[in-house]
Motif scaffolding. Structure first.
Motif, PDB file in Angstrom:
ATOM      1  N   SER A 422       0.833  -1.199   0.000  1.00  0.00           N
ATOM      2  CA  SER A 422       0.000   0.000   0.000  1.00  0.00           C
ATOM      3  C   SER A 422       0.874   1.259   0.000  1.00  0.00           C
ATOM      4  O   SER A 422       1.676   1.453  -0.901  1.00  0.00           O
ATOM      5  N   GLU A 423       0.745   2.101   1.041  1.00  0.00           N
ATOM      6  CA  GLU A 423       1.442   3.387   1.052  1.00  0.00           C
ATOM      7  C   GLU A 423       2.795   3.331   1.761  1.00  0.00           C
ATOM      8  O   GLU A 423       3.482   4.343   1.830  1.00  0.00           O
ATOM      9  N   THR A 424       3.150   2.183   2.309  1.00  0.00           N
ATOM     10  CA  THR A 424       4.423   2.078   3.022  1.00  0.00           C
ATOM     11  C   THR A 424       5.238   0.907   2.494  1.00  0.00           C
ATOM     12  O   THR A 424       4.721   0.020   1.814  1.00  0.00           O
ATOM     13  N   TRP A 425       6.510   0.951   2.813  1.00  0.00           N
ATOM     14  CA  TRP A 425       7.414  -0.140   2.474  1.00  0.00           C
ATOM     15  C   TRP A 425       7.677  -0.944   3.742  1.00  0.00           C
ATOM     16  O   TRP A 425       8.180  -0.417   4.733  1.00  0.00           O
ATOM     17  N   GLN A 426       7.335  -2.224   3.717  1.00  0.00           N
ATOM     18  CA  GLN A 426       7.669  -3.099   4.831  1.00  0.00           C
ATOM     19  C   GLN A 426       9.139  -3.495   4.692  1.00  0.00           C
ATOM     20  O   GLN A 426       9.534  -4.157   3.730  1.00  0.00           O
ATOM     21  N   LEU A 465       7.968   1.997   6.458  1.00  0.00           N
ATOM     22  CA  LEU A 465       8.631   3.242   6.085  1.00  0.00           C
ATOM     23  C   LEU A 465       7.949   3.877   4.882  1.00  0.00           C
ATOM     24  O   LEU A 465       7.511   3.175   3.959  1.00  0.00           O
ATOM     25  N   SER A 466       7.901   5.168   4.886  1.00  0.00           N
ATOM     26  CA  SER A 466       7.447   5.895   3.706  1.00  0.00           C
ATOM     27  C   SER A 466       8.534   5.848   2.652  1.00  0.00           C
ATOM     28  O   SER A 466       9.683   5.490   2.939  1.00  0.00           O
ATOM     29  N   SER A 467       8.218   6.221   1.439  1.00  0.00           N
ATOM     30  CA  SER A 467       9.224   6.230   0.376  1.00  0.00           C
ATOM     31  C   SER A 467      10.369   7.162   0.725  1.00  0.00           C
ATOM     32  O   SER A 467      11.544   6.866   0.468  1.00  0.00           O
ATOM     33  N   SER A 493      19.377   1.910  -6.694  1.00  0.00           N
ATOM     34  CA  SER A 493      17.963   1.552  -6.819  1.00  0.00           C
ATOM     35  C   SER A 493      17.088   2.790  -7.011  1.00  0.00           C
ATOM     36  O   SER A 493      17.439   3.897  -6.619  1.00  0.00           O
ATOM     37  N   ASP A 494      15.959   2.575  -7.638  1.00  0.00           N
ATOM     38  CA  ASP A 494      14.954   3.601  -7.861  1.00  0.00           C
ATOM     39  C   ASP A 494      13.631   3.054  -7.335  1.00  0.00           C
ATOM     40  O   ASP A 494      13.066   2.123  -7.913  1.00  0.00           O
ATOM     41  N   LEU A 495      13.140   3.603  -6.229  1.00  0.00           N
ATOM     42  CA  LEU A 495      11.931   3.067  -5.611  1.00  0.00           C
ATOM     43  C   LEU A 495      10.726   3.149  -6.540  1.00  0.00           C
ATOM     44  O   LEU A 495       9.833   2.295  -6.495  1.00  0.00           O
ATOM     45  N   SER A 496      10.710   4.144  -7.393  1.00  0.00           N
ATOM     46  CA  SER A 496       9.586   4.258  -8.315  1.00  0.00           C
ATOM     47  C   SER A 496       9.565   3.087  -9.296  1.00  0.00           C
ATOM     48  O   SER A 496       8.501   2.596  -9.675  1.00  0.00           O
ATOM     49  N   GLU A 497      10.742   2.612  -9.678  1.00  0.00           N
ATOM     50  CA  GLU A 497      10.798   1.451 -10.568  1.00  0.00           C
ATOM     51  C   GLU A 497      10.407   0.187  -9.819  1.00  0.00           C
ATOM     52  O   GLU A 497       9.792  -0.719 -10.396  1.00  0.00           O
ATOM     53  N   LEU A 498      10.747   0.102  -8.533  1.00  0.00           N
ATOM     54  CA  LEU A 498      10.339  -1.060  -7.755  1.00  0.00           C
ATOM     55  C   LEU A 498       8.835  -1.094  -7.615  1.00  0.00           C
ATOM     56  O   LEU A 498       8.224  -2.172  -7.634  1.00  0.00           O
ATOM     57  N   HIS A 499       8.217   0.070  -7.492  1.00  0.00           N
ATOM     58  CA  HIS A 499       6.759   0.122  -7.408  1.00  0.00           C
ATOM     59  C   HIS A 499       6.143  -0.494  -8.664  1.00  0.00           C
ATOM     60  O   HIS A 499       5.152  -1.194  -8.601  1.00  0.00           O
TER      61      HIS A 499
END
Length: 500
Positions: A422-426, A465-467, A493-499
């Motif tokens: 959802s809105e957070t990263w576990q 954690l938030s992005s 890493s690029d978190l947007s690409e992981l999304h």
């Protein structure tokens, strides 16, 4: 006249080498006496605790319990910090922790053993190492080195696969290869068993790493070699730069060369001396192996009879003295030559048990180089690297595999695993002990409460954690980042690409 007592704690086990081996870790940790009996038990003060028929398992469980309780109790003394997850243990002690800290060892152990098992379940850190030791007089020589890492010792968890058909089945199961340079064929047992060397499998427990002590080739554990430990003791720190040699003896493996030659030595404040050697002759490779090199990364081919060079195969048996400290023989069937390297002077390294295809070799070789460069030990680095390849099980360590080339930026190397929810990263952080910061060392994370400390050799979290919070954490140190089964590096890493 009874045995001389030097402690208020005694471990009584059957009068056999297996009993001594199993009792040694707890006896070493508690400075306890070892005596013999037909009814195994732990005697603490005036109280006897039966160990039962499965006394090896019980002794290991007691060691883990006592060790973790000690980690908690020490926060009342020399280390007055908030230890993550310790509240339940502190509240379960029948006396105040400050009072418990002042008690003698025997009284502390009695208190620990009174705790309900449910209180400790899932709280103690994952144990670092299990030594699977054949109970022979020769195996006893491995004890000082296993105890130095506080390994639990099991003597009844190794199985020799001696029948040809059973041997083939065991090897096929472990070394099954996809199509590739090996033609998709499964390794025949003879390809990993020179001179009819036996195959051994160990029954793994929950420890993170496993080491086999005894004759034969362990398919699923490190092959412990006492010479490697002795060789490490003879090495002395120097002021010279860390020397790394890459021997590139297979032009088809250019992808691995390109991937690793920019990795070794890219750490700030650590001086490297990196040399790359194009296809070399037997004489040149022999000279390299005789040189004082901290790490040699070989890319090419090997057989039981030697390491491939431009003019044939160099058999390490023909070299008088190996001065390379650690190595990675990224070549087919390099176990035998790696074993000879340790026997001739090396500390330890990574070898292959059978054929490896080029793609797998590049994947494992590239990742291992990055992990070693970031402070992971040989054993923990290979543990992560081989998980990325379907044929990663063909790689193993030999000799003393607890050594590291450099220290991690934060002292303790760690891996971050994230799950997009959802809105957070576990976020889970897996820490890996080293020889300088072993089990029980305290580790501070730059996430969560700032006054909280964690034990190494464990997974911590999950943290939501938030992005922005995750991006900041990942920028602090370049560490392996696992997401959806793949591993990349945090600063790349690029978190947007992981999304996506």
């Amino acid at each position: 006249m009874g045995p001389l007592r030097t402690s208020d704690i005694s471990i009584l086990v059957p009068k056999a080498i297996s009993g001594i081996l199993a009792a040694a870790p707890l006896a070493y940790y508690l400075r306890a006496d070892i005596d013999f009996t037909t009814a195994p038990k732990l005697v603490v003060g005036d109280t006897a605790y039966p160990l039962g028929d499965e006394y090896e398992t019980t002794l290991a469980e007691i060691l883990k319990r006592v060790f973790y309780c000690d980690c908690v109790v020490r926060t009342a003394g020399l280390y007055p910090v908030h230890l993550d997850g310790s509240e339940a243990i502190r509240n379960s002690f029948p006396i105040d922790i400050d009072e418990l800290y002042q008690l003698d060892t025997a009284s502390q152990v009695q208190t620990y053993l009174e705790l309900d098992a449910d209180t400790l379940e899932d709280r103690a850190p994952q144990w670092l190492l299990t030594g699977h030791v054949r109970p022979t007089p020769e195996s006893v020589e491995a004890l000082p080195y296993l105890l130095d890492e506080l390994a639990v010792i099991r003597t009844n968890t190794t199985r020799e696969v001696s029948d040809t058909k059973l041997k083939s089945a065991a090897v096929d199961l472990f070394l099954r290869s996809p199509s590739g340079d090996s033609g998709g064929e499964t390794a025949h047992p003879d390809s990993i068993l020179p001179n009819n060397e036996t195959v051994v499998r160990v029954e793994k427990d929950a420890s993170r790493h496993h080491s086999y002590v005894g004759d034969g080739v362990a398919l699923n554990a490190n092959s412990f070699m006492r010479p490697g430990c002795l060789n490490r003791q003879e090495k002395h720190p120097t002021d010279r730069p860390l020397t790394v040699a890459i021997v590139y003896n297979d032009v088809r493996m250019v992808d691995e060369l390109q991937a690793i030659q920019t990795v070794y030595g890219n750490r700030d404040r650590i001086e490297f001396d990196l040399e790359v050697y194009d296809p070399v002759s037997k004489q040149t490779l022999a000279e390299l192996l005789e040189s004082e090199i901290d790490f040699l990364h070989y890319i090419g081919h090997a057989t039981h009879d030697g390491i491939e060079c431009t003019d044939g195969y160099l058999d390490v048996a023909t070299i008088d003295q190996v001065n390379v400290e650690t190595f990675f023989l990224n070549a087919c069937q390099s176990y035998t030559q790696g074993k000879l390297l340790v026997q001739k002077g090396a500390v330890g390294g990574v070898v292959t048990l059978s054929k490896v295809n080029s793609q797998s070799a590049t994947e494992v070789g590239s990742m291992l180089a990055k992990l070693l460069n970031q402070g992971f030990t040989i054993r923990s680095g290979l543990d992560i690297a081989r998980s990325l390849s379907i044929t990663g099980g063909q790689y193993s360590t030999i000799g003393d595999d607890g050594v590291a080339l450099v220290q991690a930026e934060s002292g303790t190397p760690y891996l971050v695993e994230v799950t997009d929810v959802s809105e957070t990263w576990q976020t889970i952080v897996e820490t890996y002990p080293t020889k300088t910061l072993g089990m029980g060392s305290l580790f501070s994370l730059q996430i969560g409460p700032s006054d909280t400390y964690y034990l190494t050799s464990d997974s911590h979290g999950p943290f939501a954690l938030s992005s922005q919070e995750l991006s900041h954490f990942l920028s602090l140190e370049d560490v392996p980042l696992r997401f959806a089964g793949s591993v990349e590096w945090s600063r790349e890493s690029d978190l947007s690409e992981l999304h996506d």
